[in-house]
Motif scaffolding. Structure first.
Motif, PDB file in Angstrom:
ATOM      1  N   ASN B 213       0.821  -1.219   0.000  1.00 30.87           N
ATOM      2  CA  ASN B 213       0.000   0.000   0.000  1.00 30.87           C
ATOM      3  C   ASN B 213       0.853   1.267   0.000  1.00 30.87           C
ATOM      4  O   ASN B 213       0.328   2.377  -0.088  1.00 30.87           O
ATOM      5  CB  ASN B 213      -1.009  -0.007   1.165  1.00 30.87           C
ATOM      6  N   THR B 220      -4.416   1.636   7.025  1.00 27.32           N
ATOM      7  CA  THR B 220      -4.455   2.175   5.666  1.00 27.32           C
ATOM      8  C   THR B 220      -4.725   3.679   5.748  1.00 27.32           C
ATOM      9  O   THR B 220      -5.869   4.136   5.735  1.00 27.32           O
ATOM     10  CB  THR B 220      -5.538   1.477   4.831  1.00 27.32           C
ATOM     11  N   CYS B 225      -0.661   6.528   1.195  1.00 26.06           N
ATOM     12  CA  CYS B 225      -0.632   5.401   0.264  1.00 26.06           C
ATOM     13  C   CYS B 225      -0.068   5.805  -1.108  1.00 26.06           C
ATOM     14  O   CYS B 225      -0.140   6.965  -1.500  1.00 26.06           O
ATOM     15  CB  CYS B 225      -2.029   4.810   0.101  1.00 26.06           C
TER      16      CYS B 225
END
Lengths: 286, 286
Positions: B213, B220, B225
């Protein structure tokens, strides 16, 4: 007992718990966390954990302006446990060994500790269960024997509520032997520890001479105790020390001490080679 | 999900856990605690918890000189869970609803989290028990439906070991519908989170396109990212986000996300109105 690194995150958690108890203002809660965090690098691990707790609680009192955050919870614990007094007196009287039953009860009462667990559950069923369970560490025979030859006993109290069960144990001790009994409490409010006010409220003064130990640590830090307290400590034939705080402060002292406590943290669990939640009746070995 | 005050003592506890894992030198462990404590007053609570965890783990890496403290534990989790693969494949195949069974299994695998619990117990019996237990939050029907119409699915992995169960779930998804599946992992080692190395080690590349990622946060964090990852995220019809870290970082995003996780801390417990240890399969609602 010195302070372990594991104690440090725990102090921060306790500080936040108390701050939340005292105020809903998140900025004040954050200020408490920040202030406690900022002293961490300066803390000496040679101090005993309750000495650091004392510093932490002073910071909280200064920032929040509240010197007794558990006042209401303490009164509630005293009142609740007093209502259980007649019921447990009867259970102890009917027990096969009333002194052992009263000892187990006094240890069960140590569950009322707002520093480690603010939701300690139903004290009545915890105490009932404790009466039917074996002790985790069991020096009861030595304990009974020590009472049998003592003429002066110093009983170091711990928490509010719990002191009602301490009273029941003291009454049983009196039935075995007529001796001088002193019940020592903290000098000022700290966490939910019992003070003179609490001891008198639950009638401890009817069964023992109640004294302040002269210190506001949540423990018995001898270097902070009054000279009256030290005289009693040194002249007592038997000392009963309730709770982790008193254990942490006296675990290295050469004295005929019996530690009665519930194990509430991984550090004490490891040192005593026992398990969380166990009931401990341990003779001092130095 | 912003950071709560309760997260702060928890970061300090995690820092100490990792420091102890990396070194027996108490001075170094203390230095880690002191350094993390000293940044507490500067932390913005507008950051998401895994962003702060990222900072904390960088401090630990700097002080201890170890960038991958869980390397051995991660490999062990991968190996152990791989040995369970044939057994659980059979259990899933024989289940009344194999997709549901595989989903429960993938959630159970999320118990392998060394940040919250370094002794997660026997993964085999935890997974077996999970198959027989209902979900704590259950959006399974919507999940099945979403897979039914998707042509691109992005699966956000979490921990090593756990990814073997993710593989079983992906294999079941493939049996329902032939679609593009991307499996995203962290760019660099952080806690025991899976990286490219781990995903390939357990053969994930045979059932999905494995990608980094682009970030070394244990989550996340979209702003960190890679553009490839963001393209996939935005174009995916369904996103499966495993674990608390991915939930904490994406809980406010307007996207068709299904969160599959075990509840591991009181903050998430409160926000999801559920209980510690519950298995969650929750559709994003924004």
């Amino acid at each position: 007992l010195k302070t372990y690194l594991e104690c440090i995150p725990c102090f921060l958690r306790q500080a936040l718990d108390v701050a939340k108890k005292v105020t809903n203002n998140e900025d004040t809660q954050r200020e408490v966390l920040n202030s406690v965090s900022s002293i961490i690098p300066t803390l000496s691990l040679d101090l005993r954990p309750p000495e650091i707790a004392q510093t932490v609680y002073r910071i909280i009192a200064r920032i929040t302006g509240n010197e007794d955050p558990y006042q209401e919870a303490k009164q509630q614990a005293n009142r609740l446990t007093l209502t259980l007094y007649p019921y447990f007196k009867k259970l102890v009287a009917n027990a096969k060994d009333p002194l052992l039953a009263a000892s187990k009860l006094a240890i069960a009462g140590n569950v009322i500790d707002l520093a480690t667990d603010s939701h300690y559950g139903d004290i009545k069923s915890i105490a009932e269960q404790a009466l039917d369970s074996p002790l985790g560490l069991d020096d009861y025979e030595e304990f009974r024997e020590s009472i049998g030859y003592s003429s002066r006993l110093l009983y170091l109290g711990d928490n509010t509520g719990e002191i009602v069960f301490d009273r029941i144990l003291i009454e049983e001790i009196r039935r075995i032997r007529d001796l001088e009994i002193y019940f020592a409490v903290r000098d000022k409010p700290i966490i939910n520890d019992a003070t003179l006010f609490d001891a008198i409220y639950i009638g401890m003064n009817n069964v023992a001479e109640v004294i302040s130990n002269g210190s506001d640590a949540p423990a018995t830090i001898l270097s902070q105790c009054s000279s009256q307290m030290l005289k009693l400590y040194h002249s007592a034939d038997t000392v009963i020390a309730k709770g982790q705080g008193n254990y942490e402060s006296l675990s290295d002292e050469a004295k005929n001490i019996f530690f009665l406590l519930r194990v509430k943290c991984p550090v004490v669990e490891r040192l005593l080679k026992t398990k969380m939640g166990e009931a401990i009746l341990k003779k001092q070995v130095v």
